[in-house]
Scaffold this active site. Structure first.
Site, PDB file in Angstrom:
ATOM      1  N   ASP A 103       0.835  -1.200   0.000  1.00  0.00           N
ATOM      2  CA  ASP A 103       0.000   0.000   0.000  1.00  0.00           C
ATOM      3  C   ASP A 103       0.876   1.260   0.000  1.00  0.00           C
ATOM      4  O   ASP A 103       2.009   1.238   0.497  1.00  0.00           O
ATOM      5  CB  ASP A 103      -0.896  -0.012   1.259  1.00  0.00           C
ATOM      6  CG  ASP A 103      -2.050   0.979   1.143  1.00  0.00           C
ATOM      7  OD1 ASP A 103      -2.342   1.440   0.028  1.00  0.00           O
ATOM      8  OD2 ASP A 103      -2.655   1.301   2.182  1.00  0.00           O
ATOM      9  N   GLY A 104       0.321   2.330  -0.552  1.00  0.00           N
ATOM     10  CA  GLY A 104       1.006   3.621  -0.489  1.00  0.00           C
ATOM     11  C   GLY A 104       1.530   4.149  -1.811  1.00  0.00           C
ATOM     12  O   GLY A 104       2.197   5.186  -1.844  1.00  0.00           O
ATOM     13  N   ASN A 105       1.215   3.449  -2.911  1.00  0.00           N
ATOM     14  CA  ASN A 105       1.688   3.931  -4.217  1.00  0.00           C
ATOM     15  C   ASN A 105       1.140   5.322  -4.536  1.00  0.00           C
ATOM     16  O   ASN A 105       1.855   6.189  -5.051  1.00  0.00           O
ATOM     17  CB  ASN A 105       1.228   2.995  -5.341  1.00  0.00           C
ATOM     18  CG  ASN A 105       1.832   1.612  -5.242  1.00  0.00           C
ATOM     19  OD1 ASN A 105       2.775   1.404  -4.499  1.00  0.00           O
ATOM     20  ND2 ASN A 105       1.282   0.678  -5.992  1.00  0.00           N
ATOM     21  N   ARG A 119       0.063   7.696  -2.455  1.00  0.00           N
ATOM     22  CA  ARG A 119       0.660   8.759  -1.625  1.00  0.00           C
ATOM     23  C   ARG A 119       2.100   9.050  -2.036  1.00  0.00           C
ATOM     24  O   ARG A 119       2.561  10.186  -2.017  1.00  0.00           O
ATOM     25  CB  ARG A 119       0.597   8.353  -0.134  1.00  0.00           C
ATOM     26  CG  ARG A 119      -0.775   8.608   0.475  1.00  0.00           C
ATOM     27  CD  ARG A 119      -0.945   7.888   1.776  1.00  0.00           C
ATOM     28  NE  ARG A 119      -1.204   6.475   1.562  1.00  0.00           N
ATOM     29  CZ  ARG A 119      -1.119   5.540   2.490  1.00  0.00           C
ATOM     30  NH1 ARG A 119      -0.761   5.879   3.718  1.00  0.00           N
ATOM     31  NH2 ARG A 119      -1.395   4.291   2.223  1.00  0.00           N
ATOM     32  N   HIS A 128       2.164   3.543  -9.053  1.00  0.00           N
ATOM     33  CA  HIS A 128       2.020   2.112  -9.321  1.00  0.00           C
ATOM     34  C   HIS A 128       3.239   1.589 -10.093  1.00  0.00           C
ATOM     35  O   HIS A 128       3.727   0.493  -9.818  1.00  0.00           O
ATOM     36  CB  HIS A 128       0.732   1.829 -10.105  1.00  0.00           C
ATOM     37  CG  HIS A 128      -0.519   2.132  -9.318  1.00  0.00           C
ATOM     38  ND1 HIS A 128      -0.664   1.761  -7.998  1.00  0.00           N
ATOM     39  CD2 HIS A 128      -1.672   2.777  -9.653  1.00  0.00           C
ATOM     40  CE1 HIS A 128      -1.853   2.148  -7.560  1.00  0.00           C
ATOM     41  NE2 HIS A 128      -2.476   2.780  -8.546  1.00  0.00           N
ATOM     42  N   THR A 145     -10.805  -7.396  -4.901  1.00  0.00           N
ATOM     43  CA  THR A 145     -12.146  -7.381  -5.511  1.00  0.00           C
ATOM     44  C   THR A 145     -12.777  -5.998  -5.354  1.00  0.00           C
ATOM     45  O   THR A 145     -13.663  -5.635  -6.116  1.00  0.00           O
ATOM     46  CB  THR A 145     -13.052  -8.456  -4.848  1.00  0.00           C
ATOM     47  OG1 THR A 145     -12.887  -8.387  -3.429  1.00  0.00           O
ATOM     48  CG2 THR A 145     -12.700  -9.849  -5.316  1.00  0.00           C
ATOM     49  N   GLU A 146     -12.311  -5.234  -4.375  1.00  0.00           N
ATOM     50  CA  GLU A 146     -12.862  -3.882  -4.140  1.00  0.00           C
ATOM     51  C   GLU A 146     -12.158  -2.830  -5.017  1.00  0.00           C
ATOM     52  O   GLU A 146     -12.694  -1.737  -5.226  1.00  0.00           O
ATOM     53  CB  GLU A 146     -12.693  -3.479  -2.671  1.00  0.00           C
ATOM     54  CG  GLU A 146     -13.607  -4.223  -1.694  1.00  0.00           C
ATOM     55  CD  GLU A 146     -13.237  -5.696  -1.495  1.00  0.00           C
ATOM     56  OE1 GLU A 146     -12.028  -6.025  -1.541  1.00  0.00           O
ATOM     57  OE2 GLU A 146     -14.158  -6.516  -1.322  1.00  0.00           O
ATOM     58  N   ASN A 147     -10.970  -3.155  -5.528  1.00  0.00           N
ATOM     59  CA  ASN A 147     -10.228  -2.157  -6.311  1.00  0.00           C
ATOM     60  C   ASN A 147     -10.899  -1.811  -7.646  1.00  0.00           C
ATOM     61  O   ASN A 147     -10.568  -0.808  -8.279  1.00  0.00           O
ATOM     62  CB  ASN A 147      -8.783  -2.621  -6.575  1.00  0.00           C
ATOM     63  CG  ASN A 147      -7.889  -2.541  -5.348  1.00  0.00           C
ATOM     64  OD1 ASN A 147      -6.945  -3.312  -5.208  1.00  0.00           O
ATOM     65  ND2 ASN A 147      -8.164  -1.597  -4.443  1.00  0.00           N
ATOM     66  N   ARG A 166     -12.236   1.783  -8.264  1.00  0.00           N
ATOM     67  CA  ARG A 166     -11.367   2.954  -8.549  1.00  0.00           C
ATOM     68  C   ARG A 166     -11.712   3.521  -9.931  1.00  0.00           C
ATOM     69  O   ARG A 166     -12.334   2.831 -10.753  1.00  0.00           O
ATOM     70  CB  ARG A 166      -9.897   2.526  -8.508  1.00  0.00           C
ATOM     71  CG  ARG A 166      -9.486   2.133  -7.113  1.00  0.00           C
ATOM     72  CD  ARG A 166      -8.005   1.846  -7.016  1.00  0.00           C
ATOM     73  NE  ARG A 166      -7.700   1.562  -5.622  1.00  0.00           N
ATOM     74  CZ  ARG A 166      -6.567   1.823  -5.024  1.00  0.00           C
ATOM     75  NH1 ARG A 166      -5.571   2.375  -5.695  1.00  0.00           N
ATOM     76  NH2 ARG A 166      -6.373   1.544  -3.757  1.00  0.00           N
ATOM     77  N   GLU A 226       1.380 -13.073  12.397  1.00  0.00           N
ATOM     78  CA  GLU A 226       1.859 -11.866  13.077  1.00  0.00           C
ATOM     79  C   GLU A 226       1.735 -10.708  12.090  1.00  0.00           C
ATOM     80  O   GLU A 226       1.998 -10.879  10.887  1.00  0.00           O
ATOM     81  CB  GLU A 226       3.321 -12.039  13.504  1.00  0.00           C
ATOM     82  CG  GLU A 226       3.539 -13.152  14.511  1.00  0.00           C
ATOM     83  CD  GLU A 226       2.770 -12.939  15.810  1.00  0.00           C
ATOM     84  OE1 GLU A 226       2.628 -11.786  16.244  1.00  0.00           O
ATOM     85  OE2 GLU A 226       2.302 -13.935  16.387  1.00  0.00           O
TER      86      GLU A 226
END
Ligand code: FPP
Length: 241
Positions: free
Chosen positions: A23-25, A27, A40, A69-71, A74, A205
């Site tokens: 995550d964070g591409n 930003r 990306h 599946t939620e992407n 976008r 963990e």
């Protein structure tokens, strides 16, 4: 900035399988006044180095969360750009790596039927190139943990025709060839699991780092591994002192 000279940590059999929420591409790109697509692209560029480091360290299974599946919700341009980028990466980087590195293979987790045809065919081609090798990279693509559990439960029920066991269900998960992740790393600082490996991650963990995915490197791997070894895994039990 990743320092290539940083030594990789020593691990043992307690750490064999790692999941990564990359995550964070967006930003990363925003900080540089660049479009999200540049984030990306930068994110794609660090994947190979991370996989090489994890393999060299002795990890055997890595699961990367590339597209959920939620992407699909976008903007279309971002989704189309990601699909093209992933296709290009599989075609140019992964295929070459499978040929040149006899220990590496890639498997895809998720429903391939919704992927663009060209990408779906490429995924199948990549899986057929090397179905099973010592180092397995699972790429979660159109993947959702809840969908996975529902379809595995339905398949197990159809197979058994009655009450199903944990083992029956696990045989039908996308990850039936890989052990549960010992460690799940999330970059970009958000403290959530985002529908990733919901079943398999029951006792993983968790290590969350503020590092944005395109900046993720050896020093972050060292920190995540140190964090993992500082934990006492009890699986709900107690450790006798
Ligand atoms: C989340 O960052 C990232 C994604 C949804 C895509 C992950 C894709 C890559 C790492 C590169 C392409 C993948 C391959 C396999 C070549 P975000 O866009 O949500 O970042 P943000 O939270 O900063 O907006």
């Amino acid at each position: 900035m990743a320092n290539k000279k940083t030594e990789l940590p020593k691990i043992d059999s307690r750490l064999n399988s790692i999941g990564i929420i990359m995550d964070g591409n967006g930003r990363w790109a925003k900080k540089r006044l660049l479009p999200r697509s540049a984030g990306h692209l930068a994110g794609a560029k660090v994947i190979e180095g991370v996989l090489n480091d994890l393999r060299e360290m002795g990890i055997h299974h890595v699961t990367l969360y590339a597209f959920s599946t939620e992407n699909w919700s976008r903007p279309k341009a971002e989704v189309d750009g990601l699909m093209k980028l992933i296709y290009k990466y599989l075609d140019e980087v992964v295929a070459k790596k499978i040929v040149e590195d006899g220990s590496f293979c890639m498997r895809f987790l998720g429903d391939k039927s919704r992927l663009p045809e060209k990408l779906r065919d490429k995924c199948i081609e990549i899986e057929n190139m090397a179905p099973d090798r010592e180092f397995v990279c699972n790429l979660a693509l159109n993947y959702g943990g809840r969908d996975e559990i529902i379809s595995a439960a339905n398949a197990a029920f159809a197979e058994c025709g009655g009450a199903i066991t944990k083992e029956d269900l696990e045989r039908h998960l996308y990850t039936s060839h890989s052990p549960d992740p010992d460690l799940i790393i999330r970059t970009g600082g958000e403290m959530r699991i985002s529908n990733f490996l919901l079943w398999q991650g029951a006792y993983s963990e968790l290590h969350v780092t503020d590092t944005l995915w395109p900046d993720f490197g050896r020093e972050d791997i060292v920190r995540a591994v140190e964090d993992f070894y500082s934990r006492q895994r009890r699986y709900g039990g107690v450790i006798e002192e």
